[in-house]
Design an enzyme around this catalytic site. Structure first.
Site, PDB file in Angstrom:
ATOM      1  N   ARG A  53       0.628  -1.309   0.010  1.00 47.19           N
ATOM      2  CA  ARG A  53      -0.047  -0.115  -0.085  1.00 47.19           C
ATOM      3  C   ARG A  53       0.918   1.300   0.082  1.00 47.19           C
ATOM      4  O   ARG A  53       0.596   2.269  -0.990  1.00 47.19           O
ATOM      5  CB  ARG A  53      -0.802   0.069   1.318  1.00 47.19           C
ATOM      6  CG  ARG A  53      -2.330  -0.842   1.223  1.00 47.19           C
ATOM      7  CD  ARG A  53      -2.471  -1.227   2.759  1.00 47.19           C
ATOM      8  NE  ARG A  53      -1.875  -2.243   2.894  1.00 47.19           N
ATOM      9  CZ  ARG A  53      -1.629  -3.492   2.592  1.00 47.19           C
ATOM     10  NH1 ARG A  53      -2.801  -3.997   1.943  1.00 47.19           N
ATOM     11  NH2 ARG A  53      -0.543  -4.246   2.855  1.00 47.19           N
ATOM     12  N   THR A  54       1.794   1.246   0.807  1.00 51.35           N
ATOM     13  CA  THR A  54       2.494   2.549   1.008  1.00 51.35           C
ATOM     14  C   THR A  54       3.210   2.865  -0.017  1.00 51.35           C
ATOM     15  O   THR A  54       3.239   3.951  -0.462  1.00 51.35           O
ATOM     16  CB  THR A  54       3.550   2.332   2.149  1.00 51.35           C
ATOM     17  OG1 THR A  54       2.871   1.971   3.341  1.00 51.35           O
ATOM     18  CG2 THR A  54       4.133   3.833   2.547  1.00 51.35           C
ATOM     19  N   LYS A  83      25.950  -2.935  -0.606  1.00 57.30           N
ATOM     20  CA  LYS A  83      27.474  -2.793  -0.506  1.00 57.30           C
ATOM     21  C   LYS A  83      28.028  -2.118   0.518  1.00 57.30           C
ATOM     22  O   LYS A  83      29.233  -1.934   0.760  1.00 57.30           O
ATOM     23  CB  LYS A  83      27.793  -1.979  -2.097  1.00 57.30           C
ATOM     24  CG  LYS A  83      27.429  -2.874  -3.149  1.00 57.30           C
ATOM     25  CD  LYS A  83      27.981  -2.069  -4.360  1.00 57.30           C
ATOM     26  CE  LYS A  83      27.393  -2.302  -5.561  1.00 57.30           C
ATOM     27  NZ  LYS A  83      27.680  -1.523  -6.783  1.00 57.30           N
ATOM     28  N   ARG A 104      11.412   4.004   3.200  1.00 53.59           N
ATOM     29  CA  ARG A 104      11.011   3.169   4.218  1.00 53.59           C
ATOM     30  C   ARG A 104      12.161   2.664   4.651  1.00 53.59           C
ATOM     31  O   ARG A 104      13.031   2.099   3.580  1.00 53.59           O
ATOM     32  CB  ARG A 104       9.821   2.281   3.765  1.00 53.59           C
ATOM     33  CG  ARG A 104       9.652   1.135   4.845  1.00 53.59           C
ATOM     34  CD  ARG A 104       8.629   0.149   4.563  1.00 53.59           C
ATOM     35  NE  ARG A 104       7.414   0.884   4.800  1.00 53.59           N
ATOM     36  CZ  ARG A 104       6.194   0.373   4.755  1.00 53.59           C
ATOM     37  NH1 ARG A 104       5.795  -0.918   4.439  1.00 53.59           N
ATOM     38  NH2 ARG A 104       5.017   1.037   5.207  1.00 53.59           N
ATOM     39  N   HIS A 132       5.457   6.137  11.324  1.00 55.35           N
ATOM     40  CA  HIS A 132       4.696   5.659   9.899  1.00 55.35           C
ATOM     41  C   HIS A 132       3.648   6.981   9.907  1.00 55.35           C
ATOM     42  O   HIS A 132       2.408   6.819   9.869  1.00 55.35           O
ATOM     43  CB  HIS A 132       4.008   4.608   9.696  1.00 55.35           C
ATOM     44  CG  HIS A 132       3.770   4.124   8.416  1.00 55.35           C
ATOM     45  ND1 HIS A 132       3.778   4.793   7.387  1.00 55.35           N
ATOM     46  CD2 HIS A 132       3.435   2.999   8.101  1.00 55.35           C
ATOM     47  CE1 HIS A 132       3.490   4.052   6.407  1.00 55.35           C
ATOM     48  NE2 HIS A 132       3.110   3.068   6.637  1.00 55.35           N
TER      49      HIS A 132
END
Ligand code: NCD
Length: 305
Positions: A53-54, A83, A104, A132
C-alpha cells in the site's frame, strides 16, 4: 521545503490543513480532474522493507499529480546500501536526481538521518518500529470521514502496541483532540512502551490497558487492529507465543456498537477474520483507499504547494 518525519511535527491546525487538502484530492480524483501541480517533478521511492500500500499509493499519488517516479523497491538487497553505502550518502545521491524522496527503512531514525543529509524533502514511509506518519494521517482522515469528528471517541488499539509504528504515529494526532479515551489491548509482552504511557499521563490523556478484547468491544467507536510485527522479534519462539493473540471474528460484531468502525493498516495476518469484510463497520479497505488522497496532500505539502 518541508520534510515529513513524524506526526509530532504537526500541530492540530497543520494536520487539519492536510486533511482538508486530502478531501480536495479525493474530490478531484472522483471527478477525474486532478490538477497536475507536480508536473516536471520527480519523486524517488526507496524502500528497504516490503510494502504494498504505502509504496504503490505514494507512486500513484505522485503520478496522479503529474509527477514522474523513480523507484527502488528492494533497496536493502538491490541498492548500494547492500554494498555498505550509508543512508547519508544515499541521501546526497537521491537529492541529485529527484525532487522529493519517500523512504521506508528498517532502522528507527533512518528518515531523520536521510533528511539531515538530503537537499530535497524527505517523507518517512516507516522507519523501523518508530513512526509511519503518512499512515497516521490517513488513519486520522479515515476516522474523521467515518465518524464526522475526531473528539469524544473511544479508540481501542489491539495487538502489537510495542512495535506498531502506525499506532506511534496516530496516537500523537488523536491525543490533541479533547474527550478521547484510549484502550490499549495487548499481551503483556507487546504493551505500549512505559515512557509513552508516562507521556500520556503527563498530558492528562485518559487511557486503560487491558488484555481482554471482549471487555473493550462494546465500548469502542474505533477498533484499531494491528499485526504482530514478526520482523521486530529477535527469535521465532517469542513471536510464536504471541502471534495469534487477538483475532476478531464475526460473532464479535454482535458485541460492537452499530456505528463503530474496524480499522487495520494492513496487511492482516491473523487479526481480522475475512468473514467480517462484508460488514459495513469493516473500514480497512476504505482506509487503504484514503491513503492515496492523504499521500497526494502530503506530496503537495512537502513541495510547499
Ligand atoms: C504497516 C506498516 O508497514 O507499518 N503497513 C502499512 O504501511 N499499511 C502495518 C504493518 O505492516 O503491520
Amino acid at each position: 521545503m518541508s520534510h515529513v518525519l513524524t506526526t509530532k511535527q504537526f500541530t492540530k491546525a497543520d494536520a487539519e490543513r492536510i486533511l482538508a487538502r486530502a478531501k480536495d484530492m479525493e474530490l478531484q480524483c472522483s471527478t477525474g480532474t486532478v490538477d497536475k501541480l507536480l508536473k516536471d517533478k520527480i519523486v524517488a521511492c526507496i524502500f528497504f522493507e516490503p510494502s504494498t500500500r504505502t509504496r504503490l499509493s505514494f507512486e500513484t499519488a505522485a503520478l496522479r499529480l503529474g509527477a514522474q517516479v523513480i523507484s527502488a523497491e528492494d533497496a536493502a538487497g538491490n541498492s548500494s546500501a547492500y554494498k555498505g553505502e550509508t543512508i547519508k550518502d544515499t541521501a546526497r545521491i537521491l537529492s541529485c536526481y529527484a525532487d522529493a524522496i519517500v523512504m521506508r527503512h528498517y532502522l528507527p531514525g533512518a528518515a531523520e538521518a536521510l533528511a539531515s543529509a538530503a537537499s530535497k524533502p524527505v517523507v518517512n514511509a516507516g522507519d523501523g518500529a518508530h513512526e509511519h506518519p503518512s499512515q497516521g494521517l490517513l488513519d486520522l482522515y479515515t476516522i474523521k470521514k467515518e465518524h464526522g469528528r475526531l473528539e469524544n471517541l473511544t479508540v481501542a488499539f489491539v495487538g502489537d502496541l510495542k512495535n506498531s509504528r502506525t499506532l506511534h504515529s496516530l496516537l500523537p494526532l488523536m491525543v490533541q483532540y479533547p474527550g478521547n479515551i484510549f484502550y490499549f489491548v495487548s499481551p503483556k509482552e507487546l504493551r505500549v512502551a512505559p515512557e509513552q504511557l508516562a507521556d500520556l499521563t503527563a498530558k492528562g490523556v485518559k487511557f486503560i490497558e487491558s488484555e481482554n478484547l471482549d471487555e473493550v468491544l462494546p465500548k469502542a467507536d474505533v477498533l484499531y487492529m494491528t499485526r504482530v510485527q514478526k520482523e521486530r522479534f529477535e527469535n521465532e519462539a517469542d513471536y510464536d507465543k504471541v502471534k495469534d493473540a487477538f483475532l476478531l471474528v464475526k460473532s464479535d460484531l454482535d458485541q460492537m456498537k452499530p456505528d463503530a468502525i474496524i480499522m487495520h493498516p494492513l496487511p492482516r495476518i491473523n487479526e481480522v477474520d475475512h468473514a467480517i469484510d462484508t460488514d459495513k463497520r469493516a473500514a480497512y479497505f476504505r482506509q487503504a483507499q484514503n491513503g492515496l488522497y492523504v499521500r497526494m496532500a502530503l506530496l503537495l505539502y512537502v513541495f510547499g504547494l
